[in-house]
Design an enzyme around this catalytic site. Structure first.
Site, short mmCIF file in Angstrom:
data_model
loop_
_atom_site.label_atom_id
_atom_site.label_comp_id
_atom_site.label_asym_id
_atom_site.label_seq_id
_atom_site.Cartn_x
_atom_site.Cartn_y
_atom_site.Cartn_z
N GLU A 291 0.83 -1.21 0.00
CA GLU A 291 0.00 0.00 0.00
C GLU A 291 0.86 1.26 0.00
O GLU A 291 1.90 1.31 0.66
CB GLU A 291 -0.90 0.00 1.26
CG GLU A 291 -1.85 -1.18 1.32
CD GLU A 291 -2.73 -1.19 2.57
OE1 GLU A 291 -2.67 -0.23 3.38
OE2 GLU A 291 -3.48 -2.17 2.73
N GLU B 246 -8.86 1.44 -4.24
CA GLU B 246 -9.91 1.08 -3.29
C GLU B 246 -10.68 2.33 -2.82
O GLU B 246 -10.07 3.31 -2.37
CB GLU B 246 -9.29 0.35 -2.08
CG GLU B 246 -10.34 -0.03 -1.04
CD GLU B 246 -9.85 -1.03 0.00
OE1 GLU B 246 -8.70 -1.53 -0.11
OE2 GLU B 246 -10.63 -1.33 0.93
O1 KIV Z 1 -6.49 -7.18 1.88
C1 KIV Z 1 -7.29 -7.17 0.94
O2 KIV Z 1 -8.18 -8.02 0.81
C2 KIV Z 1 -7.16 -6.09 -0.03
C3 KIV Z 1 -8.33 -5.88 -0.95
C4 KIV Z 1 -9.41 -5.22 -0.20
C5 KIV Z 1 -7.92 -5.14 -2.17
O3 KIV Z 1 -6.19 -5.41 -0.06
#
Ligand code: KIV
Length: 275
Positions: free
Chosen positions: A115, A182
């Site tokens: 991220e 997201e």
């Molecule tokens: O951890 C996860 O499932 C994610 C998705 C929401 C994209 O990062």
């Protein structure tokens, strides 16, 4: 056919939508894979869905390896991406490469996801230089939940939208082969998708993205703690499971299970000799 990083590139070029679902275990991964879904994300959402944490912050590299390896054993054709958990890459470029390397070596996955935007571009570049494909993740990045102060749509103001566009260009430039968006407004996500040559995989970002991802337990209505607005329930599996558990409990208690067809036989002669 086996999905690879090259498949993602080709699908974007051909305007074909990419499908992705999360999985955290062998059996679910096998079902998702056999359904023809292009990619499986072993998301750190396993912290919420599998481990019962309030958020993804406590998830460890060991958790991701444990679940990631199980998923890889079940997925034959889907491209498996494993999330890098909180503080496994933010701390330094060195930590990022070591942890991405461990995740790939010990699970057998094809790529990792992390991220952040510009601030993690040195990490993305170093991981990609180590031949580990990277999926970037922008918008609502759950590992920053405490900094955001809650789960909110991102990129709505002019400043925030500009920042998101800058970050999207930066992660592509750093070498990410795909980008998860997201909780981003549909028009902004579409603009970013058109701008980039790498595919965007949206979750709560509308259908202008090049692909979609959902948490499997959300789309099966198996996880009831919290259901975001962007989730479509494709089946009421949670209710089916609850009913089956109630039926089992009742059958054990009223003696109707196990029935003769569920039991093993022994010759009466043998039994008689035991008395
Ligand atoms: O951890 C996860 O499932 C994610 C998705 C929401 C994209 O990062």
């Amino acid at each position: 056919m086996k999905n690879t990083v090259a498949t993602f590139k080709k699908m974007k070029e051909n305007g074909e939508k990419i499908s992705m679902l999360t999985s955290y275990d062998y059996s679910t991964a096998k079902l998702v894979d056999e359904a023809g879904v292009n990619a499986i994300l072993v998301g750190d959402s396993l912290g919420n869905v599998m481990l019962g944490y309030e958020n993804t912050i406590p998830v460890t590299v060991e958790d991701m390896i444990h679940h990631g390896a199980a998923v890889c054993r079940g997925a034959k054709n889907a491209l498996v991406v494993v999330d890098m958990p909180f503080l496994s890459y933010q701390t330094s470029v060195y930590d990022a490469v070591v942890n991405a390397g461990r995740i790939m070596k010990e699970t057998g996955c094809a790529a990792v996801k992390l991220e952040g935007g510009k601030s993690v571009c040195p990490q993305i570049k170093a991981i990609v230089d180590a031949s580990i494909p990277v999926v970037a993740h922008l918008g609502l990045t759950p590992q920053s939940i405490n900094a955001f102060g809650g789960y909110k749509v991102q990129g709505k103001s002019l400043e925030a939208a500009k920042q998101l566009i800058e970050d999207a260009k930066a992660v592509e430039e750093a070498g990410a082969f795909a980008l998860t968006l997201e909780c981003v407004p549909e028009k902004l996500a579409r603009m970013i998708s058109d701008m980039l040559s790498i595919p965007t995989i949206g979750i709560g970002a509308g259908n202008g993205c090049d692909g979609q991802v959902l948490v499997y337990a959300d789309m099966l209505s198996m996880f009831s703690d919290f259901t975001p607005k962007f989730v479509r329930s494709f089946a009421q599996v949670g209710e089916i499971m609850s009913q089956a558990f109630r039926d089992y409990d009742a059958a054990v208690k009223d003696g109707s299970f196990p029935a003769p067809e569920h039991t093993y036989k022994i010759d009466d002669e043998v039994i008689e000799k035991l008395y």
